[in-house]
Each structure stands twice: as structure tokens, then as C-alpha cells.
Design an enzyme around this catalytic site. Structure first.
Site, mmCIF file in Angstrom:
data_model
loop_
_atom_site.group_PDB
_atom_site.id
_atom_site.type_symbol
_atom_site.label_atom_id
_atom_site.label_comp_id
_atom_site.label_asym_id
_atom_site.label_seq_id
_atom_site.Cartn_x
_atom_site.Cartn_y
_atom_site.Cartn_z
ATOM 1 N N GLU A 100 114.745 142.030 94.128
ATOM 2 C CA GLU A 100 114.077 142.924 93.189
ATOM 3 C C GLU A 100 113.400 142.147 92.063
ATOM 4 O OE1 GLU A 100 114.743 146.527 89.933
ATOM 5 O OE2 GLU A 100 116.506 145.598 90.863
ATOM 6 N N ASP A 132 123.412 134.693 79.303
ATOM 7 C CA ASP A 132 122.376 134.827 78.272
ATOM 8 C C ASP A 132 123.009 134.499 76.918
ATOM 9 O OD1 ASP A 132 120.249 135.518 76.670
ATOM 10 O OD2 ASP A 132 120.399 137.674 77.005
ATOM 11 N N ASP A 167 121.972 133.996 72.832
ATOM 12 C CA ASP A 167 120.894 134.303 71.889
ATOM 13 C C ASP A 167 121.322 133.920 70.472
ATOM 14 O OD1 ASP A 167 119.051 135.854 70.147
ATOM 15 O OD2 ASP A 167 118.369 136.689 72.051
#
Length: 506
Positions: free
Chosen positions: A111, A180, A182
């Protein structure tokens, strides 16, 4: 890899606007109509010269179109996400060609999602995109010029067919284990003047520390080998773990791996947290990595000033356990003396050694008789907890827990900065400079300068090799992609040999 569905050879044109559309799209503006085609000039072919770029403009549809048509490394992305060994090459500058063999069944079931902006301020988010080949992917991206590309899981059917499949029959089969990190999650300890999306070289050091800790644990504690790190393009980093065993992890297993890295660092309302004893080996290793960098990058004025002034030192001493008050009082008297000229790093080492002596951990020193074992452990762990509170990796853990969670594609461009999501070499993570990553305008200028200095054919296979993207892209190919695909080749060979042994076909 799973078998290809019967629809793998179906012709598919990205963005079919008429008839029954199998794309899942959401319009992020108040306009609910289907998006029209972008009205800006279409992408140029590789034979065209780039337009002269205004260096003050970091991002525009025209610059993005040029990047997608000339510089985006489709061959690297396809070779990686197809896990097709036939696309691998050890040639540093040679092409990595796409494969149209029937064995390539993974990529058509992958996807992609795209965020497009047909008109300024009118964002449209399209999910469940999938493509049969590198050529289809290239055509879709150059046509739509997405401001963001996200990559999802590999499903049991091509995601583009989701509307034609029975409800609930489209299921995830595999997906890289992703992380992830940040800088916004470090706002409570960023004392450099930055917060939110703003970053500087001083607070970026937290990302280098996080990469070193995470990469080491993923390799040493879980045995993963194929780990890739990327700059997010603005204020963080992304990790992709691509080993076959990582891609096959269930959601429960992913959650367990992500939770393994969690450390309770306290909260805004409750700043106190305590590590369990004995300290986990992973945390002991993390401390050995982080403590020297904490001393160099967090303590001094040039960093985050945790011990840059006497006032700051007093504030830090106040966080000591109450049972260590004698140590705090002694050091406070010493440091406030006009004769004290010790550096923040020297003060930190003085503090650590004073605490160790106080609890009887050094030489002939003996701990106070009224000091409980719990107090002794708290004092012993205080330096570790202090280092972790400022430097330990802060993960967006929800990104890692589910197979179907989307994550920004490497190599795309962040629309707020115009910078490319380039690979980060782990060994160079502490020296990685996000402000040195080229913007779209930089790349167009580099392309113009290179082509102006060359006459005729120069043997370069891809236009990105004419720019500063060459070094990070080729390093990614050589050090990550080729070894990954060689491992896939070995695994496929072993599978064929096992099957041959079963049927006696040697």
C-alpha cells in the site's frame, strides 16, 4: 512471500477519475468534490533542462515536479520494497533495474498513500494505492506530484482492489518494523530556545543519541541486521527494520518490541521516576552511550546549559534524593566559591564521584549507617535517571505497534523545508547536519551546474548522481540495499533446496 492474487496483471492507471474508483480518498479542505488534475506545468522529461531556481523558494509545485521527474530514486525504492534479488547490483554507479518477473509478488500488494494539493490549501489524501511495477509507480508520482507519500503494509491482495473485495477480506501480511522519533517530544528538555517544529544544531544532537541507542539495541538484543535510518525532512528521524523476521512480526510482537524500549521518564506534573534495580542490561548499555554525550552536549552553555551557571547547578542539586542532602550541601559550598573555575563536565564528574563515595561505592568510603538500601539504590541510580531524562530516545510508540500503520516514504521532500528525506549512516549520526541536507532549489542549481560543466555523455546512470544526493543514495544502495537483497537471494535459494530435498529433485 505470499502468492500473487489473480488481479496482479490487471491494468491500472493511477487517479482514474471516472467510473467505479477503488481509491479511498479524503478531502482535507471544505471542498468535497473529487480533485481536478493539478493545473501547474507537468513534469519535465530527463532531457529537459531544469528551470533556474530561486534559492529563497524552498518548495513549490514546479520544483517538486522537477524533483519527481528527474531526481527521485524510483529504482532504489522499488528494489527495496519489492525485495526482489534480481534488482540488486554491487556496481556503485550502475543501474538497479526493475524486474517484471512473475516471482515479484510483494510490490503489487504494497500500500501507498498520497497527499496531493490540486489547488493551494486544498489537500486530498488518497489511500490504498498499489502498483504492478516501478513504471506504474513512477507514472503515478510524476502525474500527481504528491506533497507527501506514505508507505504501508503488504496485503494479501493489491490494496487498489479493496472496494471490489468482500468486506474484511483485505488483510495485512507483512510490514517492516518502523520507529518514529520527533524532536517535539523533547520540548521539556530543550533549553536551546527551540520548541515545536523549530530545531537547531544543539537540539538535533538528541537525534544522533537516539539513533545510536536504538540501532545498537535492535541489532544486539533482537539480532536484526537490516536496519535503515532516514531524516524525516524536518525535525525527526525514522527507522525501518527490514529483516524477514521483522517484517513477519504480529501486532502483538511489534508492541512487545516497542514497549521494550519504553522508559518512564516522568511527566510534566510528576517529574520523578525511578529505575528498577538491578538495571536492565539494555539500559546499562544505553547509559554508557548517552552519558559522555550528555556531558558534552547537555551540560555546557554551548549545549543546553544544565550546569552552565551556579544557579543551574543549584537547580540540579535540588533533584537529588533527600537522603543525599549532605552531598548537595558540600558541593554547593564548593561551587559557589570565587576560586571555583571547574567546567560543567568537571562538576558533573565531581557530583558522580561524591555520590559514589557517599554510598560507599569507592575506596574505603562507608555509607552512613542510617542510609537504607532503598536510599542507596536511589542515589546510585540518580545520575542514570538524570541522563535518561534528558537524552533517552522518545518514541512515538503507536507508529511501531501495528502492521497497517503508514509512515512517510524515504526520499520524498518535506513541504515545509523543501529538504529531502535522505538516509542517515549510523556511524555518522552524531555528525549528521539537517541544515546541510539539500533543498529542492539547491538540487536544481546543482543539476544546472553539473550539466553546464559537462559536454555530451558522461556515464552517469541517474540524474541524482549529478547532485549532492549521490553520496547518501549510493551509500544506502551499497551498505543497506545490496546486503538486504543478497540475504533475500540466499533465503530463496535455501527454500528451493529444501523443497528439492523433499521431492528428491537434487
Amino acid at each position: 512471500m505470499g502468492a500473487a492474487s489473480n488481479d496482479d496483471n490487471e491494468e491500472y492507471e493511477f487517479g482514474d477519475e471516472g467510473g467505479n474508483n477503488n481509491n479511498s480518498a479524503s478531502n482535507k479542505s471544505t471542498n468535497d468534490s473529487r480533485p481536478a488534475e493539478p493545473s501547474s506545468t507537468g513534469p519535465l522529461s530527463s532531457s529537459n533542462k531544469s528551470a533556474h531556481a530561486d534559492s529563497s523558494v524552498v518548495f513549490s509545485p514546479e520544483l517538486l515536479g522537477m524533483y519527481y521527474s528527474r531526481l527521485f530514486p524510483y529504482q532504489l525504492l522499488y528494489s527495496w520494497l519489492s525485495y526482489d534479488p534480481s534488482t540488486a547490483t554491487g556496481n556503485k554507479s550502475g543501474p538497479m533495474t526493475s524486474s517484471n518477473s512473475s516471482a515479484t509478488t510483494t510490490f503489487p500488494r504494497r500500500e501507498f498513500s498520497m497527499t496531493i494539493e490540486p489547488t493551494p490549501g486544498n489537500e486530498v489524501y488518497i489511500r490504498y494505492q498499489s502498483f504492478l511495477s516501478q513504471e506504474e509507480l513512477t507514472s503515478a508520482i510524476t502525474k500527481r506530484r504528491p506533497t507527501k507519500i506514505d508507505i504501508g503494509a503488504v496485503f494479501n491482495h493489491p490494496p487498489k482492489d479493496n472496494k471490489s473485495l468482500p468486506t474484511g477480506s483485505l488483510r495485512t501480511m507483512e510490514r517492516e518494523l518502523v520507529f518514529d522519533i520527533d524532536l517535539t517530544d523533547y520540548d521539556g528538555v530543550r533549553n536551546c530556545g527551540c520548541s515545536g517544529a523549530k530545531i537547531c544544531n544543539r537540539c538535533w544532537t538528541f537525534m544522533g543519541m537516539a539513533i545510536e541507542v536504538m540501532d545498537g539495541a535492535l541489532r544486539e538484543d533482537f539480532g536484526f541486521e537490516h536496519v535503515a535510518w532516514f531524516y524525516s525532512g524536518r525535525r525527526g528521524v525514522h527507522c525501518w527494520v527490514c529483516d524477514d523476521k521483522a517484517r513477519k512480526l504480529t501486532n502483538e510482537a511489534r508492541s512487545a518490541v516497542a514497549t521494550y524500549f519504553e522508559v518512564n521518564l516522568g511527566s510534566e506534573k510528576n517529574q520523578s521516576f525511578h529505575l528498577s534495580s538491578p538495571l536492565h542490561p539494555m539500559l546499562s548499555r544505553a547509559y554508557k552511550i548517552l552519558e559522555p554525550q550528555f556531558a558534552d552536549c547537555v551540560l555546557p552553555k554551548e549545549g543546553h546549559g544544565l550546569m552552565a551557571t551556579h544557579r543551574a547547578c543549584i537547580d540540579l542539586l535540588k533533584t537529588l534524593p533527600d537522603s543525599a542532602d549532605p552531598v548537595a550541601a558540600k558541593l554547593n559550598d564548593k561551587w559557589k566559591s570565587p576560586k571555583d573555575d571547574s567546567t560543567p563536565k568537571q562538576k558533573w564528574n565531581d557530583l558522580k564521584s561524591s555520590l559514589a563515595a557517599f554510598i560507599g561505592k569507592t575506596g574505603n568510603a562507608k555509607a552512613p549507617k542510617n542510609l537504607s538500601n532503598a536510599d542507596r539504590v536511589r542515589i546510585e541510580h540518580w545520575p542514570i535517571e538524570t541522563v535518561f531524562k534528558h537524552t533517552y530516545p522518545r518514541l512515538d510508540i503507536n507508529v511501531s505497534k501495528m502492521q497497517n500503520h503508514l509512515l512517510k516514504s524515504p526520499f520524498c521532500v518535506h513541504p515545509k523545508t523543501g529538504r529531502v528525506c535522505v538516509p542517515i549512516e549510523v556511524g555518522e549520526a552524531s555528525r549528521f547536519d539537517p541544515f546541510a541536507v539539500p533543498t529542492l532549489a539547491d538540487l536544481m542549481r546543482e543539476l544546472d551546474e553539473y550539466e553546464a560543466s559537462k559536454d555530451g555523455e558522461d556515464g552517469v546512470a541517474y540524474d541524482w548522481q549529478k547532485t549532492s544526493l549521490r553520496e547518501p543514495f549510493e551509500r544506502f544502495q551499497k551498505k543497506f540495499l545490496v546486503p538486504l537483497l543478497n540475504e533475500e537471494r540466499r533465503a530463496q535459494r535455501e527454500t528451493r533446496e529444501r523443497k528439492a530435498a523433499v521431492v528428491g529433485d537434487f
